[in-house]
Scaffold this motif. Structure first.
Motif, short mmCIF file in Angstrom:
data_model
loop_
_atom_site.label_atom_id
_atom_site.label_comp_id
_atom_site.label_asym_id
_atom_site.label_seq_id
_atom_site.Cartn_x
_atom_site.Cartn_y
_atom_site.Cartn_z
N UNK A 64 0.85 -1.21 0.00
CA UNK A 64 0.00 0.00 0.00
C UNK A 64 0.88 1.26 0.00
N UNK A 65 1.92 1.24 0.84
CA UNK A 65 2.79 2.42 0.98
C UNK A 65 3.62 2.66 -0.29
N UNK A 66 3.92 1.60 -0.99
CA UNK A 66 4.72 1.73 -2.22
C UNK A 66 3.92 2.46 -3.29
N UNK A 111 7.16 -11.12 -2.80
CA UNK A 111 7.50 -9.78 -3.29
C UNK A 111 7.31 -9.66 -4.80
N UNK A 112 7.38 -10.79 -5.51
CA UNK A 112 7.38 -10.73 -6.98
C UNK A 112 6.11 -10.08 -7.55
N UNK A 113 4.90 -10.52 -7.16
CA UNK A 113 3.72 -9.88 -7.74
C UNK A 113 3.50 -8.44 -7.27
N UNK A 114 4.16 -8.07 -6.18
CA UNK A 114 4.03 -6.68 -5.70
C UNK A 114 5.03 -5.78 -6.43
N UNK A 118 5.80 -3.01 -10.99
CA UNK A 118 6.31 -1.63 -10.89
C UNK A 118 7.62 -1.45 -11.67
N UNK A 119 8.16 -2.56 -12.18
CA UNK A 119 9.39 -2.49 -12.99
C UNK A 119 9.09 -2.47 -14.49
#
Ligand SMILES: NC(=O)c1ccc[n+]([C@@H]2O[C@H](COP(=O)([O-])OP(=O)(O)OC[C@H]3O[C@@H](n4cnc5c(N)ncnc54)[C@H](OP(=O)(O)O)[C@@H]3O)[C@@H](O)[C@H]2O)c1
Length: 225
Positions: A64-66, A111-114, A118-119
Motif C-alpha cells: 500500500x505504501x509503495x 515480493x514478486x507480484x508486488x 512496478x518495474x
C-alpha cells in the motif's frame, strides 16, 4: 533520477547498497524492520518503508505504501542463515527450517507480484541476493544444509519468475555476493561489503535481457545452478 527499492536494508550488504546508490544520486526506497534502522537509512537520504517479509500484515502495508510508483531496479537482499549447528545428520527443527525458508524463499516469492509490475514501465531489473551455497552444481561440502536448501529454492523461484516476466522485458536474476564481512559472513570473510556491492552493482548496471534467468557471481561470471 533513477529509483531503486532495496528490501532488507538495515545492515550488512543492504545498507551498503543504500550507501552506494545514494552516493550516485539514485532515489532509494529502503526497507527495514526496526525503527532505529529507519533513522539510520533516512540519514543517508533514503525513503524508508517498514517491511518484514515473513509477516502478511507488514507485506500488505508495504504494498500500500509503495503506491503506484515505477522502479528501475529492485533488490531482494533480505536473508537469514538459520541455526549454524544444523546438519544433514542432525537436521534443524521444523520451526527453524520453516523460518529460514519463509524469509529466504516465500518472502522473496511474495515480493514478486508486488514489485515486478512496478518495474515494467522502465523495463527494469529485479535482482535477488542468493548464494553460491544454493548452487547444486557448485556444491563442495555438506555444511549449512538448511541455508543451502533455501537458496537453491530461491534460485528456482527466480528462474520461474524470469520466464513469467520475459515478455515484459524485466530482467530477473540471482547473484552471489561473495563471502562478505557482515553479521552473517563474519569478520573472517574474504571481502568487504564495499567490494561485494560495487561488484553486484556492476552486474545490475550491465544487465541485458540475456541476464534474465541467470545466476551471477559479484565479479560478473555465471555460476552453475
Ligand atoms: N555475508 C555473506 O558472506 C553472504 C554470502 C552469500 C549470500 N549472502 C546473502 O546476502 C544477503 C545479505 O546478507 P548479509 O551478509 O548482509 O546479512 P546480515 O548482515 O545478516 O543482514 C541480513 C539482512 O536481511 C534482513 N532480513 C532478514 N530477515 C528479514 C525479513 N523477514 N524481512 C525483512 N528483512 C529481513 C535483516 O534485517 P534485520 O536487521 O531487521 O534483521 C538484514 O537487513 C542475504 O540474503 C544473505 O543470505 C551473504
Amino acid at each position: 533520477m533513477k529509483t531503486i527499492l532495496i528490501i532488507g536494508a538495515s545492515r550488512g550488504l543492504g545498507l551498503e547498497f543504500v550507501r552506494q546508490y545514494r552516493h550516485d544520486g539514485w532515489e532509494v526506497i529502503a526497507t527495514h524492520r526496526r525503527a532505529v534502522d529507519g533513522k539510520k537509512l533516512a540519514a543517508l537520504g533514503a525513503e524508508t518503508l517498514i517491511l518484514d517479509t515473513t509477516d502478511a500484515a507488514s507485506i500488505a502495508a508495504f504494498s500500500e505504501a509503495l503506491g503506484k510508483r515505477s522502479l528501475d531496479v529492485a533488490i531482494y537482499n533480505a536473508g537469514v542463515y538459520g541455526p549454524r549447528e544444523a546438519s544433514v545428520t542432525a537436521p534443524a527443527s521444523l520451526k527453524d527450517f520453516d523460518s529460514v525458508m519463509h524469509a529466504n524463499v516465500f518472502g522473496a516469492l511474495q515480493m514478486i507480484p508486488i514489485v515486478a509490475p512496478r518495474l515494467i514501465k522502465n523495463k527494469g531489473t529485479f535482482a535477488f541476493v542468493s548464494s553460491m551455497m544454493g548452487s547444486i552444481g557448485g556444491m563442495t561440502g555438506p555444511h549449512g544444509v538448511t541455508y543451502r536448501a533455501s537458496k537453491a529454492a530461491l534460485n528456482a523461484v527466480v528462474k520461474a519468475a524470469s520466464f513469467e516476466y520475459a515478455s515484459k522485458d524485466i530482467n530477473a536474476f540471482v547473484m552471489h555476493p561473495g563471502w562478505v564481512q557482515t553479521d552473517m559472513g563474519g569478520d573472517g570473510a574474504d571481502i568487504t561489503p564495499e567490494v561485494s556491492v560495487t561488484g553486484m552493482r556492476k552486474v545490475i548496471a550491465t544487465a541485458t535481457t540475456k541476464s534474465n534467468g541467470g545466476f551471477f557471481n559479484y565479479t560478473g561470471e555465471e555460476i552453475a545452478w
